[in-house]
Design an enzyme around this catalytic site. Structure first.
Site, PDB file in Angstrom:
ATOM      1  N   ALA A 208     -11.412   4.346   4.404  1.00 23.15           N
ATOM      2  CA  ALA A 208     -12.831   4.039   4.586  1.00 23.15           C
ATOM      3  C   ALA A 208     -13.247   3.998   6.052  1.00 23.15           C
ATOM      4  O   ALA A 208     -14.445   4.011   6.344  1.00 23.15           O
ATOM      5  CB  ALA A 208     -13.175   2.712   3.925  1.00 23.15           C
TER       6      ALA A 208
ATOM      7  N   HIS B 159      -7.360   9.442   5.431  1.00 21.13           N
ATOM      8  CA  HIS B 159      -6.709   8.487   6.316  1.00 21.13           C
ATOM      9  C   HIS B 159      -6.843   8.962   7.758  1.00 21.13           C
ATOM     10  O   HIS B 159      -6.877  10.167   8.019  1.00 21.13           O
ATOM     11  CB  HIS B 159      -5.217   8.357   5.975  1.00 21.13           C
ATOM     12  CG  HIS B 159      -4.956   7.687   4.671  1.00 21.13           C
ATOM     13  ND1 HIS B 159      -4.077   8.188   3.737  1.00 21.13           N
ATOM     14  CD2 HIS B 159      -5.460   6.551   4.123  1.00 21.13           C
ATOM     15  CE1 HIS B 159      -4.041   7.389   2.689  1.00 21.13           C
ATOM     16  NE2 HIS B 159      -4.872   6.384   2.895  1.00 21.13           N
TER      17      HIS B 159
ATOM     18  N   GLU C  23      -2.761   5.960  -8.090  1.00 25.50           N
ATOM     19  CA  GLU C  23      -3.572   6.947  -7.388  1.00 25.50           C
ATOM     20  C   GLU C  23      -3.494   8.309  -8.066  1.00 25.50           C
ATOM     21  O   GLU C  23      -2.436   8.729  -8.533  1.00 25.50           O
ATOM     22  CB  GLU C  23      -3.143   7.087  -5.926  1.00 25.50           C
ATOM     23  CG  GLU C  23      -4.014   8.074  -5.143  1.00 25.50           C
ATOM     24  CD  GLU C  23      -3.742   8.092  -3.649  1.00 25.50           C
ATOM     25  OE1 GLU C  23      -4.422   8.865  -2.954  1.00 25.50           O
ATOM     26  OE2 GLU C  23      -2.861   7.352  -3.184  1.00 25.50           O
TER      27      GLU C  23
ATOM     28  N   ASP D  45       0.835  -1.192   0.000  1.00 30.00           N
ATOM     29  CA  ASP D  45       0.000   0.000   0.000  1.00 30.00           C
ATOM     30  C   ASP D  45       0.879   1.254   0.000  1.00 30.00           C
ATOM     31  O   ASP D  45       1.857   1.334   0.749  1.00 30.00           O
ATOM     32  CB  ASP D  45      -0.892  -0.026   1.255  1.00 30.00           C
ATOM     33  CG  ASP D  45      -2.024   0.971   1.197  1.00 30.00           C
ATOM     34  OD1 ASP D  45      -2.446   1.325   0.089  1.00 30.00           O
ATOM     35  OD2 ASP D  45      -2.501   1.385   2.275  1.00 30.00           O
TER      36      ASP D  45
ATOM     37  N   PHE E  95      -9.178  -0.354   4.916  1.00 27.82           N
ATOM     38  CA  PHE E  95      -9.507  -0.039   6.303  1.00 27.82           C
ATOM     39  C   PHE E  95      -8.257  -0.184   7.171  1.00 27.82           C
ATOM     40  O   PHE E  95      -7.469  -1.099   6.981  1.00 27.82           O
ATOM     41  CB  PHE E  95     -10.581  -0.989   6.836  1.00 27.82           C
ATOM     42  CG  PHE E  95     -11.896  -0.905   6.124  1.00 27.82           C
ATOM     43  CD1 PHE E  95     -12.915  -0.091   6.596  1.00 27.82           C
ATOM     44  CD2 PHE E  95     -12.130  -1.644   4.965  1.00 27.82           C
ATOM     45  CE1 PHE E  95     -14.138  -0.018   5.942  1.00 27.82           C
ATOM     46  CE2 PHE E  95     -13.347  -1.574   4.301  1.00 27.82           C
ATOM     47  CZ  PHE E  95     -14.357  -0.759   4.792  1.00 27.82           C
ATOM     48  N   ASN E  96      -8.125   0.717   8.138  1.00 28.88           N
ATOM     49  CA  ASN E  96      -6.973   0.651   9.040  1.00 28.88           C
ATOM     50  C   ASN E  96      -7.306   1.232  10.415  1.00 28.88           C
ATOM     51  O   ASN E  96      -7.274   0.540  11.423  1.00 28.88           O
ATOM     52  CB  ASN E  96      -5.773   1.382   8.427  1.00 28.88           C
ATOM     53  CG  ASN E  96      -4.522   1.267   9.252  1.00 28.88           C
ATOM     54  OD1 ASN E  96      -4.288   0.259   9.908  1.00 28.88           O
ATOM     55  ND2 ASN E  96      -3.689   2.296   9.251  1.00 28.88           N
TER      56      ASN E  96
END
Length: 279
Positions: A205, A175, A132, A80, A226-227
């Site tokens: 998200a 984020h 991106e 990522d 997701f984090n």
């Protein structure tokens, strides 16, 4: 990666990407995916690679853990926010299934050129590439950006000239923890999906409503990252356990509840993405 992402794109669900921060994340995420019978993506941010032991170590540990836990669902390892072409190449060489080159801070022509270098190397190794455009706001693993909405023209240029497989257009998500209410540009999202017709990726998200996630999926998002909310659930559970049990010093007893918290939160996310029973 290609098989499962295209399947999700076609059937209008999303495969969650869960960023991992250590062994308990790997165990909790895999347990949730297996229980929910969902394909899953384990993400490692570029900034976290050295903390986790390096590309080769990460890939080796995850593959061994999948085998040891008798995981039957598809498990995809993804880099990522890769910040260099060389780093993406190292991840590919280590056995990653998918990499993201993040050239979003660069002028679009330079972003295209460097992303294309990653794509050329990845295609020879049958690895998927994500690009991106724009900038997802907030902070994640030491990487901070100001929010910048992706332009439709830049999206077209990156997709058509670099050959990426998935596109992460920054459309209002952030984020980390949201300050105020999320403001996703669904109109632009709908235009990009209709124009490009490739799987889209939604970063940041955590904090989005179920309704927003469902709407994003309907507009072509087949991978959603997701984090923060998982880390919050883990840290809250760990903190509460230590406060409630000040005399416990056994690592296994202390770690187990926080691993379960990760599993529970990931199970919720899988259901939110409608990827349960899709394996």
């Amino acid at each position: 990666m290609k098989k499962y992402i295209l399947e999700a794109f076609k059937k209008r669900y999303a495969i969650p990407q869960i960023n991992i921060n250590g062994l308990v994340w790997i165990e909790g995420v895999l347990a949730a995916a297996e229980e929910q019978q969902s394909p899953i993506i384990l993400g490692t941010t570029d900034k976290n690679i050295s903390f986790l032991g390096g590309y080769d170590f990460i890939a080796y540990v995850i593959k061994k853990k999948v085998k040891a836990m008798n995981i039957s669902v598809p498990v995809i390892l993804h880099l990522d926010h890769g910040l260099s072409v060389e780093g993406c190449h190292k991840a590919i060489d280590a056995g990653y299934d998918s990499v993201m080159y993040d050239g979003s801070k660069l002028p679009i022509d330079e972003n295209v050129e460097l992303t294309r270098q990653v794509v050329n190397y990845a295609q020879r190794n049958k690895v998927y590439v994500e690009g991106e455009v724009g900038a997802v706001g907030g902070t994640e693993d030491g990487l901070t950006n100001d929010l910048k909405y992706a332009s439709i023209e830049d999206c077209k240029q990156l997709v058509y000239e670099s050959g990426i497989d998935t596109l992460a257009p920054a459309l209002g998500s952030v984020h980390g923890e949201y300050k105020g209410e999320p403001d996703l540009d669904f109109d632009r999202m709908k235009q990009i999906n209709k124009m490009l017709n490739i799987p889209l990726v939604l970063h940041g998200a955590s904090g989005l409503s179920d309704e927003d996630v469902t709407k994003a999926i309907s507009y072509g998002h087949a991978k959603i990252n997701f984090n923060t909310e998982i880390n919050m659930a883990w840290s809250r559970t760990l903190r509460d356990y230590l406060i409630d049990n000040p005399l416990v010093y056994s690592p296994q007893e202390i770690i187990k509840p926080s691993t379960q918290a990760i599993k529970n939160k990931v199970s919720e996310i899988i259901k939110k993405c409608n990827s349960n029973n899709q394996a």
